[in-house]
Design a protein around this motif. Structure first.
Motif, mmCIF file in Angstrom:
data_model
loop_
_atom_site.group_PDB
_atom_site.id
_atom_site.type_symbol
_atom_site.label_atom_id
_atom_site.label_comp_id
_atom_site.label_asym_id
_atom_site.label_seq_id
_atom_site.Cartn_x
_atom_site.Cartn_y
_atom_site.Cartn_z
ATOM 1 N N TYR A 53 1.130 -0.924 -0.067
ATOM 2 C CA TYR A 53 0.154 0.105 -0.090
ATOM 3 C C TYR A 53 0.478 0.701 -0.055
ATOM 4 C CZ TYR A 53 -3.936 -2.851 1.253
ATOM 5 O OH TYR A 53 -4.872 -4.095 0.771
ATOM 6 N N ARG A 54 2.383 1.253 0.516
ATOM 7 C CA ARG A 54 3.027 2.569 0.783
ATOM 8 C C ARG A 54 3.543 2.593 -0.337
ATOM 9 N NH1 ARG A 54 6.451 3.930 6.245
ATOM 10 N NH2 ARG A 54 4.825 3.403 6.980
ATOM 11 N N VAL A 55 4.029 1.940 -1.308
ATOM 12 C CA VAL A 55 4.690 1.929 -2.661
ATOM 13 C C VAL A 55 3.585 2.741 -3.309
ATOM 14 C CG1 VAL A 55 5.970 0.825 -4.818
ATOM 15 C CG2 VAL A 55 6.207 -0.009 -2.296
ATOM 16 N N PRO A 56 2.495 2.012 -4.082
ATOM 17 C CA PRO A 56 2.216 3.075 -4.846
ATOM 18 C C PRO A 56 1.759 4.833 -4.162
ATOM 19 C CG PRO A 56 0.948 1.543 -4.138
ATOM 20 C CD PRO A 56 2.113 0.805 -3.204
ATOM 21 N N LYS A 57 1.424 4.784 -3.129
ATOM 22 C CA LYS A 57 1.365 6.137 -2.982
ATOM 23 C C LYS A 57 2.821 6.709 -2.786
ATOM 24 C CE LYS A 57 -1.728 4.859 0.989
ATOM 25 N NZ LYS A 57 -2.027 5.010 2.080
ATOM 26 N N ILE A 58 3.714 6.297 -2.797
ATOM 27 C CA ILE A 58 5.295 7.178 -3.123
ATOM 28 C C ILE A 58 5.102 7.033 -4.217
ATOM 29 C CG2 ILE A 58 7.508 6.839 -2.915
ATOM 30 C CD1 ILE A 58 7.253 4.670 -0.239
ATOM 31 N N PHE A 59 5.177 6.323 -5.023
ATOM 32 C CA PHE A 59 5.053 7.016 -6.521
ATOM 33 C C PHE A 59 3.956 7.854 -6.920
ATOM 34 C CE2 PHE A 59 7.187 3.109 -7.118
ATOM 35 C CZ PHE A 59 8.249 3.220 -7.589
ATOM 36 N N ALA A 60 3.471 7.944 -6.335
ATOM 37 C CA ALA A 60 2.139 9.267 -6.782
ATOM 38 C C ALA A 60 2.500 10.420 -5.952
ATOM 39 C CB ALA A 60 0.512 8.533 -6.045
ATOM 40 N N PHE A 61 2.845 10.525 -4.659
ATOM 41 C CA PHE A 61 3.454 11.936 -4.170
ATOM 42 C C PHE A 61 4.613 11.986 -4.681
ATOM 43 C CE2 PHE A 61 6.092 14.302 -1.437
ATOM 44 C CZ PHE A 61 5.448 14.587 -0.874
ATOM 45 N N ILE A 62 5.379 11.583 -5.321
ATOM 46 C CA ILE A 62 6.419 11.771 -6.592
ATOM 47 C C ILE A 62 5.251 12.907 -7.784
ATOM 48 C CG2 ILE A 62 8.716 10.642 -8.054
ATOM 49 C CD1 ILE A 62 8.770 8.944 -5.573
ATOM 50 N N ILE A 63 4.999 12.000 -8.286
ATOM 51 C CA ILE A 63 4.427 12.703 -9.453
ATOM 52 C C ILE A 63 3.660 13.964 -8.979
ATOM 53 C CG2 ILE A 63 2.633 11.932 -11.143
ATOM 54 C CD1 ILE A 63 3.185 9.181 -11.718
ATOM 55 N N LEU A 64 3.521 14.365 -7.885
ATOM 56 C CA LEU A 64 1.822 14.772 -7.875
ATOM 57 C C LEU A 64 3.438 16.587 -6.608
ATOM 58 C CD1 LEU A 64 -0.481 16.385 -7.064
ATOM 59 C CD2 LEU A 64 0.219 15.837 -4.556
ATOM 60 N N PHE A 65 4.493 15.616 -6.769
ATOM 61 C CA PHE A 65 5.611 17.061 -6.431
ATOM 62 C C PHE A 65 5.973 17.524 -7.597
ATOM 63 C CE2 PHE A 65 10.237 17.743 -4.989
ATOM 64 C CZ PHE A 65 9.442 19.309 -4.164
ATOM 65 N N PHE A 66 6.690 16.595 -7.978
ATOM 66 C CA PHE A 66 6.932 16.994 -9.467
ATOM 67 C C PHE A 66 5.881 17.724 -10.536
ATOM 68 C CE2 PHE A 66 10.368 13.170 -9.362
ATOM 69 C CZ PHE A 66 11.538 14.511 -8.964
ATOM 70 N N TYR A 67 4.787 17.636 -10.093
ATOM 71 C CA TYR A 67 3.898 18.412 -11.099
ATOM 72 C C TYR A 67 3.699 20.349 -10.332
ATOM 73 C CZ TYR A 67 -0.445 20.868 -12.719
ATOM 74 O OH TYR A 67 -1.639 22.133 -12.883
ATOM 75 N N ASP A 68 3.656 19.992 -9.209
ATOM 76 C CA ASP A 68 4.200 21.160 -8.500
ATOM 77 C C ASP A 68 5.242 21.790 -8.361
ATOM 78 O OD1 ASP A 68 1.393 20.962 -7.407
ATOM 79 O OD2 ASP A 68 2.293 20.620 -5.189
ATOM 80 N N LEU A 69 5.887 21.207 -8.165
ATOM 81 C CA LEU A 69 7.612 21.743 -9.757
ATOM 82 C C LEU A 69 7.259 22.425 -10.440
ATOM 83 C CD1 LEU A 69 10.045 22.266 -7.911
ATOM 84 C CD2 LEU A 69 10.979 19.906 -9.525
ATOM 85 N N LEU A 70 6.830 21.515 -11.209
ATOM 86 C CA LEU A 70 6.716 22.765 -13.039
ATOM 87 C C LEU A 70 6.592 23.362 -12.975
ATOM 88 C CD1 LEU A 70 6.702 19.111 -14.717
ATOM 89 C CD2 LEU A 70 8.829 20.456 -14.660
ATOM 90 N N LYS A 71 4.823 23.647 -11.931
ATOM 91 C CA LYS A 71 4.207 24.453 -11.839
ATOM 92 C C LYS A 71 4.712 25.605 -11.614
ATOM 93 C CE LYS A 71 -0.760 25.250 -10.462
ATOM 94 N NZ LYS A 71 -1.815 25.357 -9.425
ATOM 95 N N ALA A 72 5.723 25.873 -10.204
ATOM 96 C CA ALA A 72 6.390 26.509 -9.932
ATOM 97 C C ALA A 72 7.121 27.734 -10.154
ATOM 98 C CB ALA A 72 6.186 26.340 -8.599
ATOM 99 N N ASN A 73 7.776 26.352 -11.115
ATOM 100 C CA ASN A 73 9.284 27.163 -12.127
ATOM 101 C C ASN A 73 8.064 27.942 -13.521
ATOM 102 O OD1 ASN A 73 11.738 25.324 -11.178
ATOM 103 N ND2 ASN A 73 11.198 24.068 -11.090
ATOM 104 N N TYR A 74 7.623 27.434 -14.040
ATOM 105 C CA TYR A 74 6.587 28.003 -14.617
ATOM 106 C C TYR A 74 6.439 29.292 -14.679
ATOM 107 C CZ TYR A 74 3.340 29.623 -18.168
ATOM 108 O OH TYR A 74 3.016 30.241 -19.201
ATOM 109 N N GLU A 75 5.815 29.594 -13.288
ATOM 110 C CA GLU A 75 5.091 31.205 -13.052
ATOM 111 C C GLU A 75 6.201 31.866 -12.618
ATOM 112 O OE1 GLU A 75 3.423 30.399 -8.728
ATOM 113 O OE2 GLU A 75 1.183 31.732 -9.612
ATOM 114 N N VAL A 76 7.357 31.215 -12.135
ATOM 115 C CA VAL A 76 8.535 32.226 -11.414
ATOM 116 C C VAL A 76 9.234 32.515 -12.512
ATOM 117 C CG1 VAL A 76 10.653 32.271 -10.398
ATOM 118 C CG2 VAL A 76 9.170 31.018 -8.901
ATOM 119 N N THR A 77 9.397 31.593 -13.965
ATOM 120 C CA THR A 77 10.909 31.455 -15.219
ATOM 121 C C THR A 77 9.523 33.163 -15.428
ATOM 122 O OG1 THR A 77 10.889 29.551 -14.873
ATOM 123 C CG2 THR A 77 11.227 30.907 -17.102
ATOM 124 N N LYS A 78 7.867 32.907 -15.901
ATOM 125 C CA LYS A 78 7.710 33.486 -16.253
ATOM 126 C C LYS A 78 7.205 35.148 -15.275
ATOM 127 C CE LYS A 78 2.740 34.314 -16.038
ATOM 128 N NZ LYS A 78 1.222 33.726 -15.913
#
Length: 159
Positions: A53-78
Motif C-alpha cells: 500500500y505504501r509503494v503506490p502512495k510514494i510514486f503518486a506523491f513523487i508525481i504530484l510533487f514534480f507536477y507542483d515543482l514544474l508549475k512553480a518553476n513556470y510561474e517564477v520563470t514567467k
C-alpha cells in the motif's frame, strides 16, 4: 515491510542479471515486475501487506510533487521574463500536523524545494512553521493546499 522491499530489490537485480542490461528502464521494469510478483505471493498469506500500500502512495506523491515543482518553476520563470511583476509576497504561519524532527524536516524540504516558497522559521514548540510565499493571492487557499496536497500525503508515506 523492510523484508518485502529487500526481496523486491533482489528480484530486480535477478531480472537485470537475466536480461544483461543495466539501464534505468530495465531496472524500473524489473522493480515493477518484482513488486507484482511479491504482491501476488503475499496476497494469499495476508501478512505484512503495508509495503504494497505504501509503494503506490510514494510514486503518486513523487508525481504530484514534480507536477507542483514544474508549475512553480513556470510561474517564477514567467514572472522573471515578463516586464511586469505579478508577485504578491507574504509570510504565512502554518500549523503543522508533523510531530517528529524527521517529519518536520521532510516537510520543510518539500516546501523549500518548490520555487517561490521558503521556510523562514520554526516555532519553539515545533507546532508551526513560518513560510515566505512569493505568490500569495489567498492565504487560506495556500494553507489548505499545503495541508491537503503535501503534508497529509507526506505523513501517510512516513508514518
Amino acid at each position: 515491510m523492510l523484508q518485502n522491499f529487500l526481496l523486491n530489490i533482489l528480484l530486480t537485480f535477478v531480472w537485470v542479471a537475466l536480461t544483461g542490461q543495466l539501464d534505468y528502464s530495465n531496472f524500473v521494469f524489473g522493480y515493477t515486475m518484482g513488486f507484482f510478483i511479491l504482491w501476488m505471493v503475499n496476497r494469499s498469506v495476508k501478512a505484512n501487506t503495508e509495503y504494497f500500500y505504501r509503494v503506490p502512495k510514494i510514486f503518486a506523491f513523487i508525481i504530484l510533487f514534480f507536477y507542483d515543482l514544474l508549475k512553480a518553476n513556470y510561474e517564477v520563470t514567467k514572472d522573471v521574463i515578463t516586464p511586469n511583476y505579478n508577485m504578491k509576497p507574504g509570510i504565512v504561519k502554518y500549523q503543522m500536523e508533523a510531530k517528529t524532527d524527521f517529519e518536520i524536516t521532510m516537510l520543510a524540504n518539500m516546501i523549500a524545494l518548490t520555487p517561490g516558497t521558503v521556510v523562514i522559521d520554526l516555532s519553539k514548540d515545533k507546532r508551526s512553521m513560518y513560510i515566505h510565499v512569493m505568490y500569495l493571492a489567498n492565504k487560506e487557499e495556500f494553507i489548505r493546499r499545503l495541508s491537503n496536497r503535501i503534508e497529509k500525503k507526506l505523513l501517510e508515506i512516513i508514518r
